[in-house]
Design an enzyme around this catalytic site. Sequence first.
Site, PDB file in Angstrom:
ATOM      1  N   ASP A 106       0.867  -1.168   0.000  1.00 25.59           N
ATOM      2  CA  ASP A 106       0.000   0.000   0.000  1.00 25.59           C
ATOM      3  C   ASP A 106       0.910   1.225   0.000  1.00 25.59           C
ATOM      4  O   ASP A 106       1.826   1.320   0.808  1.00 25.59           O
ATOM      5  CB  ASP A 106      -0.866  -0.012   1.278  1.00 25.59           C
ATOM      6  CG  ASP A 106      -2.271   0.462   1.023  1.00 25.59           C
ATOM      7  OD1 ASP A 106      -2.419   1.559   0.464  1.00 25.59           O
ATOM      8  OD2 ASP A 106      -3.227  -0.259   1.398  1.00 25.59           O
ATOM      9  N   ASP A 207      -3.090   4.661  -2.263  1.00 28.26           N
ATOM     10  CA  ASP A 207      -4.148   5.221  -1.427  1.00 28.26           C
ATOM     11  C   ASP A 207      -4.583   6.601  -1.937  1.00 28.26           C
ATOM     12  O   ASP A 207      -3.726   7.470  -2.182  1.00 28.26           O
ATOM     13  CB  ASP A 207      -3.589   5.353  -0.002  1.00 28.26           C
ATOM     14  CG  ASP A 207      -4.657   5.675   1.013  1.00 28.26           C
ATOM     15  OD1 ASP A 207      -5.531   4.827   1.234  1.00 28.26           O
ATOM     16  OD2 ASP A 207      -4.615   6.768   1.605  1.00 28.26           O
ATOM     17  N   GLU A 263      -6.441   3.904  -5.859  1.00 25.15           N
ATOM     18  CA  GLU A 263      -7.734   4.101  -5.204  1.00 25.15           C
ATOM     19  C   GLU A 263      -8.250   5.470  -5.650  1.00 25.15           C
ATOM     20  O   GLU A 263      -7.576   6.482  -5.460  1.00 25.15           O
ATOM     21  CB  GLU A 263      -7.569   4.072  -3.689  1.00 25.15           C
ATOM     22  CG  GLU A 263      -8.910   4.012  -2.986  1.00 25.15           C
ATOM     23  CD  GLU A 263      -8.862   4.494  -1.548  1.00 25.15           C
ATOM     24  OE1 GLU A 263      -9.755   4.119  -0.787  1.00 25.15           O
ATOM     25  OE2 GLU A 263      -7.940   5.253  -1.183  1.00 25.15           O
ATOM     26  N   HIS A 339     -11.213  -3.166   3.297  1.00 23.52           N
ATOM     27  CA  HIS A 339     -11.147  -2.792   4.716  1.00 23.52           C
ATOM     28  C   HIS A 339     -11.955  -1.538   5.035  1.00 23.52           C
ATOM     29  O   HIS A 339     -12.050  -1.161   6.201  1.00 23.52           O
ATOM     30  CB  HIS A 339      -9.683  -2.580   5.110  1.00 23.52           C
ATOM     31  CG  HIS A 339      -9.063  -1.418   4.376  1.00 23.52           C
ATOM     32  ND1 HIS A 339      -8.856  -1.432   3.016  1.00 23.52           N
ATOM     33  CD2 HIS A 339      -8.648  -0.209   4.800  1.00 23.52           C
ATOM     34  CE1 HIS A 339      -8.344  -0.275   2.647  1.00 23.52           C
ATOM     35  NE2 HIS A 339      -8.206   0.490   3.712  1.00 23.52           N
ATOM     36  N   ASP A 340     -12.474  -0.868   4.012  1.00 25.10           N
ATOM     37  CA  ASP A 340     -13.276   0.338   4.243  1.00 25.10           C
ATOM     38  C   ASP A 340     -14.765   0.095   4.034  1.00 25.10           C
ATOM     39  O   ASP A 340     -15.565   1.022   4.189  1.00 25.10           O
ATOM     40  CB  ASP A 340     -12.851   1.456   3.268  1.00 25.10           C
ATOM     41  CG  ASP A 340     -11.445   1.956   3.516  1.00 25.10           C
ATOM     42  OD1 ASP A 340     -10.996   1.907   4.675  1.00 25.10           O
ATOM     43  OD2 ASP A 340     -10.816   2.406   2.547  1.00 25.10           O
TER      44      ASP A 340
HETATM   45  C1  NOJ Z   1      -8.277   5.188   1.994  1.00 20.81           C
HETATM   46  C2  NOJ Z   1      -7.968   4.010   2.843  1.00 20.81           C
HETATM   47  O1  NOJ Z   1      -8.439   2.854   2.211  1.00 20.81           O
HETATM   48  C3  NOJ Z   1      -8.620   4.251   4.191  1.00 20.81           C
HETATM   49  O2  NOJ Z   1      -8.592   3.128   5.015  1.00 20.81           O
HETATM   50  C4  NOJ Z   1      -7.920   5.426   4.827  1.00 20.81           C
HETATM   51  O3  NOJ Z   1      -8.585   5.767   6.013  1.00 20.81           O
HETATM   52  C5  NOJ Z   1      -7.913   6.640   3.909  1.00 20.81           C
HETATM   53  N1  NOJ Z   1      -7.601   6.320   2.548  1.00 20.81           N
HETATM   54  C6  NOJ Z   1      -6.896   7.647   4.362  1.00 20.81           C
HETATM   55  O4  NOJ Z   1      -5.600   7.148   4.121  1.00 20.81           O
END
Ligand code: NOJ
Length: 569
Positions: A106, A207, A263, A339-340
Amino acid sequence: MQENTAQKEPRAWWKEAVIYQIYPRSFMDANGDGIGDLAGITSRLPYLRELGVDVLWLSPIYASPNDDNGYDISDYRAIMEDFGTMADFDALLAAAHRMGLKIVMDLVVNHTSDEHPWFIESRRAKESPYRDYYIWRPGKAGKEPNNWESCFSGSAWQYDAATDEYYLHLFSKKQPDLNWENPKVRDEVYDLMKFWCDKGIDGFRMDVISMISKDQRFPDGPVKPDGYGDFSPYCVSGPRVHEFLQEMNRRVLSHYDLLTVGEAAGVTIEEAKKYARSDGKELGMVFQFEHVGEGNGKGSIIEKWTTGKPEMPKVRAILNKWQRELAGCAWNSLYLDNHDQPRCVSMFGNDSPKWRVRSAKMLATCLHMQKGTPYIYQGEELGMTNTRFHSLADCRDLEEINAWHQYVDEQKRVSPETMLACFNNVARDNARTPMQWDASENAGFTTGTPWLAVNPNYREINAAAETGDPDSVYAYYKKLIALRHTHEIIVYGTFEPLLEDDPAIYAYARHLDGQTLLVACNWTDHEVPCTLFSDRGEGEELISNVKTEKERTLAPYEARAVLYGKAEA
Ligand code: NOJ
């Protein structure tokens, strides 16, 4: 139905791969401190090899004060103490490579931790050589420089008395945004990327890479219901983002053979075609967010805090649109879980004891037979579900804690009961409960006290039970992965949406070299008519989640994929 073979896609190893995402904090704890670690991951490599995935994406493992579980990095060249040492990482990488598994890191470079030495130096004085590594602005009439809201509630600007200025943080105030306008920042990022590439890693998941370029005028954003402004028109796919990524590509990515996935929350299809352009000048693919945000605003409190669920026809329209529009010019990434996100079987499927297994398999079929690179998030292959939060004390994620303070405590827009109902539906901690390895205490994740409580359903839903059961969700994922590895049509076949007005069935066809693969998935808990297969005649069933199928109907949550025709030589 089209039977044509469209122009062949350029091949790449990462188009043929299946990716497995590991959230290290919750995957496997080898030393009994209640937190997952690198030695724990290494100990579970045989499980992943057996599942058949090709690539492991590790959520951040770098040194971090853990305000946002590692997405706030204080040293890009060191390993988080909770997770082990660089020697543990080297051992993991070597063991993975020996087993034929690749490792993707990541890359979190929109922001650092406020405990990163660059920021500590930057905030010291306006004259500091590191001042311009971050985004500092004077206040306006004693208030923040503009009305932007951070993704984690409250203003996106934090006042710093030492120099009487504000710094920008699109995420938490412990995650100051780097200033990508500064060429020195970009040099630092490229250097740290090379450090990891030279260790032999196989790619980067980047990210919030769509947010690295900000409109330098920093104007107010459109006002949202909670009174703050939306930064996205000025920060998502900002003015110089493609210039920066092309530079990154020239300076780093093009010198290695990497999987790259950006992302890209808020990305439009037009923008995605630039990020993931097939000439390879920027990234390999992006994560778009439209389908996972489909439930937002339904029964909603505010934005993502909702008790609503996505509707299949809308999800289908979104995914089909991405399939159609990227065909031939960019590559899709396929995901429902990460994970989000809440657990996909709870969000898109049906996690009741009656339908959990079947609907989890249905969702997997629907996603994995599409064109693009599939991502599996740890535990998705077991059909792991959302958990239950009984009070704020059960939550660990700063997004939940901050939202509670803003909407429940300060603005009193929502009752605690309603907010908990939203958490049970969409909170990120649903995905972060420890991996369920077996039926022993704490699901075999740790011998200590887990940092976040294990989902109480671990006695029924766990890897030990599923790896030995040919009808399990795990066994089904294993089969889907193997099919992708043996049938080129699943990787490279063109995509044709079918039955686009059907209220229950998500169906499509894939075509390659004279063959057609028909896929039909019933997203409802009732039987529905379906003549797609009977109209077509004899074919080779590749996979199905129902034992006794009927010719002209699909059972509740049934999924079927049938291959027709012989491949041309
Ligand atoms: C996206 C990540 O997937 C998330 O988990 C994170 O809180 C935010 N970016 C900030 O880095």
